[in-house]
Motif scaffolding. Structure first.
Motif, PDB file in Angstrom:
ATOM      1  N   VAL A   1       7.189   3.126   4.645  1.00 40.38           N
ATOM      2  CA  VAL A   1       6.485   2.958   3.369  1.00 40.38           C
ATOM      3  C   VAL A   1       7.042   3.930   2.330  1.00 40.38           C
ATOM      4  O   VAL A   1       7.196   3.583   1.161  1.00 40.38           O
ATOM      5  CB  VAL A   1       4.966   3.150   3.538  1.00 40.38           C
ATOM      6  CG1 VAL A   1       4.257   3.092   2.190  1.00 40.38           C
ATOM      7  CG2 VAL A   1       4.398   2.081   4.457  1.00 40.38           C
TER       8      VAL A   1
ATOM      9  N   GLY B   1       8.545   1.379   0.217  1.00 45.64           N
ATOM     10  CA  GLY B   1       7.312   0.935  -0.424  1.00 45.64           C
ATOM     11  C   GLY B   1       6.517   0.059   0.526  1.00 45.64           C
ATOM     12  O   GLY B   1       7.074  -0.505   1.469  1.00 45.64           O
TER      13      GLY B   1
ATOM     14  N   GLN C   1       5.136  -2.762  -0.130  1.00 47.70           N
ATOM     15  CA  GLN C   1       5.496  -4.164  -0.331  1.00 47.70           C
ATOM     16  C   GLN C   1       6.690  -4.577   0.535  1.00 47.70           C
ATOM     17  O   GLN C   1       6.682  -5.620   1.152  1.00 47.70           O
ATOM     18  CB  GLN C   1       5.850  -4.373  -1.808  1.00 47.70           C
ATOM     19  CG  GLN C   1       5.880  -5.804  -2.232  1.00 47.70           C
ATOM     20  CD  GLN C   1       5.544  -5.964  -3.710  1.00 47.70           C
ATOM     21  OE1 GLN C   1       6.324  -5.603  -4.577  1.00 47.70           O
ATOM     22  NE2 GLN C   1       4.360  -6.472  -3.986  1.00 47.70           N
TER      23      GLN C   1
ATOM     24  N   ARG D   1       4.480   9.519  -1.617  1.00 48.77           N
ATOM     25  CA  ARG D   1       4.565   8.176  -2.177  1.00 48.77           C
ATOM     26  C   ARG D   1       3.701   7.214  -1.391  1.00 48.77           C
ATOM     27  O   ARG D   1       3.158   6.248  -1.926  1.00 48.77           O
ATOM     28  CB  ARG D   1       6.004   7.665  -2.108  1.00 48.77           C
ATOM     29  CG  ARG D   1       6.985   8.554  -2.805  1.00 48.77           C
ATOM     30  CD  ARG D   1       8.346   7.943  -2.690  1.00 48.77           C
ATOM     31  NE  ARG D   1       9.318   8.722  -3.443  1.00 48.77           N
ATOM     32  CZ  ARG D   1      10.548   8.336  -3.650  1.00 48.77           C
ATOM     33  NH1 ARG D   1      10.941   7.165  -3.165  1.00 48.77           N
ATOM     34  NH2 ARG D   1      11.378   9.064  -4.329  1.00 48.77           N
ATOM     35  N   THR D   2       3.660   7.505  -0.109  1.00 52.37           N
ATOM     36  CA  THR D   2       2.915   6.668   0.794  1.00 52.37           C
ATOM     37  C   THR D   2       1.440   6.608   0.403  1.00 52.37           C
ATOM     38  O   THR D   2       0.836   5.540   0.366  1.00 52.37           O
ATOM     39  CB  THR D   2       3.091   7.202   2.219  1.00 52.37           C
ATOM     40  OG1 THR D   2       4.486   7.398   2.427  1.00 52.37           O
ATOM     41  CG2 THR D   2       2.563   6.242   3.233  1.00 52.37           C
TER      42      THR D   2
ATOM     43  N   SER E   1       0.925   4.313  -2.534  1.00 54.41           N
ATOM     44  CA  SER E   1       1.021   2.907  -2.118  1.00 54.41           C
ATOM     45  C   SER E   1      -0.274   2.442  -1.468  1.00 54.41           C
ATOM     46  O   SER E   1      -0.798   1.373  -1.780  1.00 54.41           O
ATOM     47  CB  SER E   1       2.166   2.725  -1.110  1.00 54.41           C
ATOM     48  OG  SER E   1       3.405   2.770  -1.756  1.00 54.41           O
TER      49      SER E   1
ATOM     50  N   GLN F   1       1.090  -7.116  -4.874  1.00 58.35           N
ATOM     51  CA  GLN F   1       1.688  -7.639  -3.645  1.00 58.35           C
ATOM     52  C   GLN F   1       1.406  -9.131  -3.479  1.00 58.35           C
ATOM     53  O   GLN F   1       2.303  -9.903  -3.168  1.00 58.35           O
ATOM     54  CB  GLN F   1       1.101  -6.891  -2.451  1.00 58.35           C
ATOM     55  CG  GLN F   1       1.860  -7.069  -1.176  1.00 58.35           C
ATOM     56  CD  GLN F   1       1.734  -5.846  -0.279  1.00 58.35           C
ATOM     57  OE1 GLN F   1       0.650  -5.484   0.151  1.00 58.35           O
ATOM     58  NE2 GLN F   1       2.861  -5.211   0.001  1.00 58.35           N
TER      59      GLN F   1
ATOM     60  N   ALA G   1       2.195   2.351  -8.732  1.00 60.85           N
ATOM     61  CA  ALA G   1       2.565   2.506  -7.323  1.00 60.85           C
ATOM     62  C   ALA G   1       3.913   1.840  -7.067  1.00 60.85           C
ATOM     63  O   ALA G   1       4.778   2.381  -6.370  1.00 60.85           O
ATOM     64  CB  ALA G   1       1.495   1.892  -6.420  1.00 60.85           C
ATOM     65  N   HIS G   2       4.094   0.669  -7.689  1.00 64.42           N
ATOM     66  CA  HIS G   2       5.355  -0.047  -7.488  1.00 64.42           C
ATOM     67  C   HIS G   2       6.505   0.677  -8.182  1.00 64.42           C
ATOM     68  O   HIS G   2       7.667   0.535  -7.775  1.00 64.42           O
ATOM     69  CB  HIS G   2       5.228  -1.467  -8.024  1.00 64.42           C
ATOM     70  CG  HIS G   2       6.328  -2.384  -7.582  1.00 64.42           C
ATOM     71  ND1 HIS G   2       6.663  -2.548  -6.257  1.00 64.42           N
ATOM     72  CD2 HIS G   2       7.180  -3.166  -8.271  1.00 64.42           C
ATOM     73  CE1 HIS G   2       7.668  -3.404  -6.166  1.00 64.42           C
ATOM     74  NE2 HIS G   2       8.008  -3.788  -7.371  1.00 64.42           N
TER      75      HIS G   2
ATOM     76  N   MET H   1       7.460   3.504  -7.980  1.00 63.62           N
ATOM     77  CA  MET H   1       8.182   4.427  -7.096  1.00 63.62           C
ATOM     78  C   MET H   1       9.414   3.754  -6.488  1.00 63.62           C
ATOM     79  O   MET H   1      10.306   4.431  -5.987  1.00 63.62           O
ATOM     80  CB  MET H   1       7.278   4.891  -5.949  1.00 63.62           C
ATOM     81  CG  MET H   1       5.924   5.379  -6.382  1.00 63.62           C
ATOM     82  SD  MET H   1       5.830   7.176  -6.576  1.00 63.62           S
ATOM     83  CE  MET H   1       7.423   7.660  -7.163  1.00 63.62           C
ATOM     84  N   HIS H   2       9.424   2.445  -6.513  1.00 61.82           N
ATOM     85  CA  HIS H   2      10.519   1.724  -5.848  1.00 61.82           C
ATOM     86  C   HIS H   2      11.187   0.719  -6.780  1.00 61.82           C
ATOM     87  O   HIS H   2      11.814  -0.225  -6.322  1.00 61.82           O
ATOM     88  CB  HIS H   2       9.984   1.023  -4.591  1.00 61.82           C
ATOM     89  CG  HIS H   2       9.250   1.939  -3.676  1.00 61.82           C
ATOM     90  ND1 HIS H   2       9.892   2.765  -2.792  1.00 61.82           N
ATOM     91  CD2 HIS H   2       7.936   2.205  -3.548  1.00 61.82           C
ATOM     92  CE1 HIS H   2       8.994   3.488  -2.136  1.00 61.82           C
ATOM     93  NE2 HIS H   2       7.792   3.163  -2.573  1.00 61.82           N
TER      94      HIS H   2
END
Lengths: 196, 196, 196, 196
Positions: A22, A26, A28, A105-106, A109, B28, B112-113, B115-116
Motif C-alpha cells: 500500500v 497505493g 487502489q 502514506r498507508t 490511504s 476507487q 490520498a490518491h 500520493m501516487h
DNA sequence: AATGAATGAGTGTTCATTCAT
DNA sequence: CATGAATGAACACTCATTCAT
C-alpha cells in the motif's frame, strides 16, 4: 509441509507485505498478487487466512492501530507527569511514521477508504477517540474540565493537521521532526494558557 | 446531435457527476460508467472531452481548487481588516464543504490518491501553499515576520486538522460549524499571543 | 482446477485455437474471445499464459515456423540426393498447408501484419532467409556458386509466388498440388539449365 | 460552402488519405479518424460519400487496380513486339510501387484482408486473372498455346513471388529494381525455352 | 454539402475469488 | 496446509456509425 503454529507467523508476514504494498503502490493499485508476491506466498493463502482481500486490509488497519497503542504504552511508564505524558502522546503519533518510513502514506490511504467501508470507518473512529481520550485524560490533570476538553480537541486537530500536511507534502524525516516539535510547543502553549 | 458551444456545458456536467460519484462511492469505486450514468451521457464522451478517466479526475480536482479560490475572493472584498480576512480564509475552507455537501469526502479521496499520482500531487502542493500564503499575508500585517510564519503554519495545520477530523467522522453541518468556530478562535488566540 | 503439467497442453490448445480463429475470421477480426471460446477456456487464461493477445499471436507464428522446419527435417533423411532434397523443400512448404487446411490463410494474415509489428517482421525474415538458405545449400552441390545463388532466389520467389496465388484464390487441394508440381518442375528446369 | 463538382475531388482526396494511412499504420490500425484527419475533413464525410469505412476501403482497392491498369496501358503503345509488351507488364506491376513508395504495403494489407471480405476477394481475383491474361496474350504470339499457358502461369507466380518477398523484406528501391530485373530475365528465359 | 458531437457495443486486460490437487 | 491454475465480471478505452445542425 504442514507445520503447526505457522498461522500467526503467516498472518503477520501478510500484514507486513500489505503495508509495504500500500505504501509503494497505493491502496487502489494494491492487489492480492502484489501482496502475496511480496510475502513470498501464493495468492490463495490470503483468502485462506483472511477470507479475502477486504479481511486482510482490515486486519492490517487493526495492526496499525495496535502498533500506535503499543507505541504509546511503551513510553508512558508509571510516574511521569501529565505534561510528560502529553509529549509522549505526540511522539507516539509521529513515531509510527518513523519506525516504518512507508507506513505514513498507508494511514492516509486507509482513512480515505474508511469513508466507504463500514468496518474501516469504525476503526477510524476508535482511533480518533482514543487520541482525544488520551489527551483529555492528561489535560484534565492540568486544567478545568471544560478547558481540558477544548485543549484536547484542539491538540488532536493540531496533531492530525500537522501530520496530514507532512504526509501530503512527502516530508522527509527532518520535516516530520519539525512538525512534531510544533505540536509539542502548541500543547505546551495550551497548558500555559489554560492551565491552573 | 452536434450542437455548438456544448463543450463547456458537457465538461461541467461531467465534472459535477464525478464529484457526486466520488463522494458516493469513493475514488476507487468510481468508474467511467458510474460517472457517465450520473451525467446521463454515454461512457465514450469522457474520453472525447477529457482524453480518459485520468484527465477527468484531474480536471475535477482543478475545478475544486478554483472553487476554493473563488470562494475566498468573493469574501475578501477591499477594505477588510487583516483579522477579518483571516476569518474569511477559514470560512472559505470550510464553506466548500457546505455548498456541496458531498464535496468533502471527495477532497480526501483525491489527496490520498495524490500520493501516487504526480499531477494530483502537484495540485495538492499548490493548494497547501496557497492556504499558507494567504494566511501568512494577513498575519504579517499583525505581527513580526518570524512569528507570522509560525502562526501561518500552525493555523494551516489547525484548519486542515479540524477539517480532516470532521470529514473522517462524517460530521454533520453543526459539527462542521463547531470546527470552523474552533479554527477561528484559534487564529484569534494566535493574534493575541503573537500580535504587536 | 490446478493440475500440474497443464501448461504445455494449454499453450498448445490456445495456439491451435488461434490458428483456427485467424483462418476463419482473419487476424483483424480475431479477438481474445473468439480464441478462448474456440479453445473452450476463459478469456483470462490468454493473459495468464502469454501475457496478452500480442504474445499469443507471436507464439502462434513461432509455432508455425517450427512446424515448417519440422516438416522439412522429417523428409530430408540422410542419403538423399541434392535434387531429392530440393523436392522435399518444396513439399515441406506446401505441406504445412495440407496438414491443416486453414493454416494457409493464417500465414498470409501474419505476414501482412508483420509490416507493422517488429517481432513478427523479425520472424518473417528468419523464415524468408531459411527458405533461401535451404535452397542454396542444395543448389550449390549442383552448380557454380553464382548460379546457385540466382537459382535459390528464383526458386524461393517461385515457391512463394505460386503459394500466394493459390492462397489468394482459395485454391482447393488439387490446385495446391498443381502449384506444387509447377514449383518442382521449375526447380528441375533450373538444374538442367544451370547444372554442371 | 456547397461547391458543385466537389464530389470527385473529395472522393479522390479520401482515397489517397486511405492509401497513406494504410501504408503508415496498416489496415488494422487505420480508422475513420486517421483517414479523415489526413484528408483534412470530418469523419462524417466518409459515410456520406462511401457509405462507411468498408466502402472507402473497397473504393481504394478499385482505385489501385485501375492505377495498375492505366500504368500498363500507358506503356503498351501500338506497334511494340510481344516480348517488349511482356517487359512492360513486369514494369507496370513493379512501377505501382515506385510511383508511391507507400503503396506496396497497402496491397499486401488489402490482399490479406480479401480472404475475409467477399468484394475484396472478387477484386483480387480480377487482378490475378488480368495479370495472367495479359501475360498469356503475349506468350501466345511467341509459342504454342499449351506452353503459353504454362509460361503465363509461371511468370505470374514469379512476378508475385518476387514482389511479395521484396515487400515483406521492406526492400529499398534498388532491391525492387533487382527483383524487377530477375522477373524480366525469367520471362526471357521462358521465351527462349518454349519459344518457337 | 459538410460537420463533429454523441453513442454504445466491443476490445484487451486486470484481478478477487474459487477449488482440485 | 498450501498452492496457483482457472474463471469471468468489471474495467478503461476505441471507434464506426448516426444525425441535428
Amino acid at each position: 509441509m504442514p507445520k503447526v503454529g505457522m498461522e500467526p507467523v503467516r498472518r503477520q508476514q501478510l500484514i507486513e507485505a500489505t503495508l509495504q504494498s500500500v505504501a509503494e503502490l497505493g491502496l487502489q493499485a494494491t492487489t492480492i498478487n502484489s501482496i502475496s508476491k511480496k510475502a513470498g506466498m501464493s495468492s490463495g493463502i490470503i483468502s485462506h487466512y483472511f477470507g479475502g482481500k477486504q479481511g486482510l486490509i482490515e486486519a492490517t488497519v487493526r495492526y496499525l492501530l495496535s502498533s500506535l497503542q503499543r507505541s504509546l504504552l511503551q513510553r508512558t511508564v508509571q510516574g511521569c507527569t501529565p505534561e510528560q505524558r502529553l509529549m509522549f502522546i505526540v511522539e507516539a503519533n509521529f513515531a509510527v511514521v518513523q519506525q516504518q518510513r512507508d507506513t505514513t502514506r498507508t494511514w492516509l490511504s486507509f482513512w480515505a477508504h474508511s469513508m466507504h467501508d463500514a468496518e474501516l470507518h469504525r476503526l477510524q473512529r476508535v482511533n480518533a477517540r482514543r487520541l482525544y481520550s488520551n489527551l483529555l485524560y492528561s489535560f484534565k490533570q492540568l486544567m478545568a474540565p471544560g478547558k481540558a476538553r477544548e485543549a484536547a480537541e484542539l491538540s488532536a486537530a493540531m496533531i492530525d493537521g500537522l501530520w496530514l500536511r507532512a504526509v501530503l507534502n512527502k516530508a522527509d524525516d527532518a520535516q516530520f521532526d519539525s512538525a512534531q516539535d510544533l505540536a509539542k510547543r502548541y500543547i505546551q502553549s495550551l497548558i500555559q494558557q489554560f492551565g491552573v
